[in-house]
Design an enzyme around this catalytic site. Sequence first.
Site, PDB file in Angstrom:
ATOM      1  CG  ASP A   1      -8.576  -0.190  -3.070  1.00  0.00           C
ATOM      2  OD1 ASP A   1      -7.547  -0.725  -3.564  1.00  0.00           O
ATOM      3  OD2 ASP A   1      -8.471   0.436  -1.800  1.00  0.00           O
ATOM      4  CD  GLU A   2      -9.950   3.872  -0.991  1.00  0.00           C
ATOM      5  OE1 GLU A   2     -10.902   4.475  -0.243  1.00  0.00           O
ATOM      6  OE2 GLU A   2      -8.901   3.568  -0.687  1.00  0.00           O
TER       7      GLU A   2
ATOM      8  CE1 TYR B   1     -14.707  -3.228   4.396  1.00  0.00           C
ATOM      9  CE2 TYR B   1     -13.310  -1.326   4.528  1.00  0.00           C
ATOM     10  CZ  TYR B   1     -14.037  -2.234   3.766  1.00  0.00           C
ATOM     11  OH  TYR B   1     -13.462  -2.343   2.514  1.00  0.00           O
TER      12      TYR B   1
ATOM     13  CG  ASP C   1      -2.329   0.581   0.897  1.00  0.00           C
ATOM     14  OD1 ASP C   1      -2.008   1.892   0.344  1.00  0.00           O
ATOM     15  OD2 ASP C   1      -3.228   0.295   1.120  1.00  0.00           O
TER      16      ASP C   1
ATOM     17  CG  HIS D   1      -4.378   2.170  -1.833  1.00  0.00           C
ATOM     18  ND1 HIS D   1      -4.323   2.834  -0.587  1.00  0.00           N
ATOM     19  CD2 HIS D   1      -5.751   2.115  -2.392  1.00  0.00           C
ATOM     20  CE1 HIS D   1      -5.501   3.383  -0.580  1.00  0.00           C
ATOM     21  NE2 HIS D   1      -6.511   2.991  -1.344  1.00  0.00           N
TER      22      HIS D   1
ATOM     23  CB  THR E   1      -3.865  -1.965  10.947  1.00  0.00           C
ATOM     24  OG1 THR E   1      -3.034  -2.179   9.415  1.00  0.00           O
ATOM     25  CG2 THR E   1      -4.511  -3.474  10.898  1.00  0.00           C
TER      26      THR E   1
END
Length: 615
Positions: A332-333, A425, A196, A269, A476
């Site tokens: 994602d994103e 989540y 990430d 990411h 996290t």
Amino acid sequence: MKQLTALLLSFICFTAAAQSDPYLGIVPAPVSVNKGKGEFKLTPETIIFADTPSSKAARYLLAYLKKNDYGNEITDLAHVDKKRLTTKNTITLSMTYKGELPPEGYELDINDERIIVKGRGAGLFYGVQTLIQLLNKKDRGYATLPAAVIKDNPRFGYRGMHLDVVRHFFDVAFVKKYIDAMAMYKLNTFHWHLTDDQGWRIEVKKYPKLTEIGSKRAQSKIGKAKPEDSMYDGTPHGGFYTQDEVSEIVQYAYERCITVIPEIEMPGHATAAIAAYPELSCDPNKAYKVVETWGVFNDIFCPTNETFKMLYDIIQEVHPLFPGKYIHIGGDEVPKIAWNSSDFARQLIADQNLRDANGLQSYFISKIEKFVNSQGRSIIGWDEILEGGLAPNATVMSWRGEKGGIAAAQLNHDVIMTPSSGGLYLDHRQSKSPEEPLSIGGFAPLSKTYAYDPVPEVLTKEQAKHIIGVQANLWTEYIATPAKAEYMLLPRMLALAEVAWSPKGNKDFKNFSEDRLAHQLPRLDAAGYNYRVPEPIGAMDTTVTGDKFSIQLKAPVEGASIHYTLDGNTPGTTDLLYTAPLALTVPAGKEVTFKCITITPSGKKSNVVTTKLKN
Ligand code: TNX
């Protein structure tokens, strides 16, 4: 005398609860439990036979018995003279029985003389898990199990738990402990989020800078501070797994019937990789560093031939470490700013006749998919991979609600449901109490996780078959220690296990949370987990009005006590012990503040519940 009455009372309550629980304390609730009469006594003399002593199930049981002070060994049935075979005081694990069971299914038959567990492959392993859950330990080497016939198999083939080891790194020992908890509750897929913006956590020998540079960040954001406030802890954070360590974990999981899916994030990411190799970005001359805060970042992989070559190399080097079917490629994103301002990317959009940068995202994922497929593997991507068109064989992980999952299933693609809005989540907070630790936000109490159903009603029967399973995620950003990771995981993971395994019709939150969880939590204590202790059952954070009040509570953990105060102070072990329902009268115009807390035998405490009694 008073104490004796209290003891008797709690004893009567306890046996009544155990008898009324149709599932004998087992989590996840089995398909069927037929209770019998009497109990089986496991003694040091009990002989344990296995027709396949090398099976994961037999080895797991043997290791469990050793660890928990039972001396029993496992005897290979093949070495036993069948004529002299006795079934009295025996446990038999059978993989070579006649007949069929559903995939991953098992049968567990317990009477007062013997136990038989049948199942093939993972089925037998799950039968052993149930057997272990039923052991009521009496003393060193002795235990009883209630007579029953249990028939069981899972609702979904994919039963996943995710762990983000990037935002905070967790060592090999903790990852194994995480996997152990999954195995106890028949979960079978570990989604390992390895790369990430804030770190690259898997060794790649061909590109050593990925970990030399990419696994370390100089510091981390403090709490919820905004990036512009420049509040950082000044402490370097890092870590990665060598390939040997990865193999060790994959093998450890395999022994517990768990498949590991690695996630290598692309094209977004990706800042840690770009910090190590800036040529992966659309602007190689910019200065990059491993990100020190949380969020979505603009530095994404540039879709050049060099980038694809490097990503192919990485996948090629890494995938043999993971024998499962899937490689998770993230997706994602992905902010498109870097592509929209890159001449190269814009030219590629034109050359490939793509509509826009979303089309380019789809082009990117499809190319990667083709490569992954050529390696004999399939991709999973977060639901953003639907944007601009879905890669032909991709499985979609639906996290922004169920919309993406529904669309993918309607396109005949496999889907794993993990909506952040569905209580899955586990970085979201578990209650509204100010005592909850800092979390990313959101609200996912145990009841919400439990209530989730992975099959949306809008799907036809055929489309619904594409919902291959369900997963909960542990991101996290705000979870820096193993103790907190366990606190966020447990007991919600047990609710997820029931969502993934049990027939919908067997789900019952009251039975789960009031009877069976109480039986399971001491097992987590014994195994050394830091679970979130539920508040006393029946306690309410609220104000009630009236003059006479009756307060009836139940301990949410077997053996735990409930302490309370009536003077507004925070209850602890030195305060009043709840043993029987309380009857209180509040004078007109007055208010009494009742506060209670659960304290487990190991000393763990729940949040305090405050009830204002007002007249
Ligand atoms: C969204 S879920 C993310 C993660 C964050 C998480 C925090 C997903 C595919 N992306 O990068 O850690 O929210 O809840």
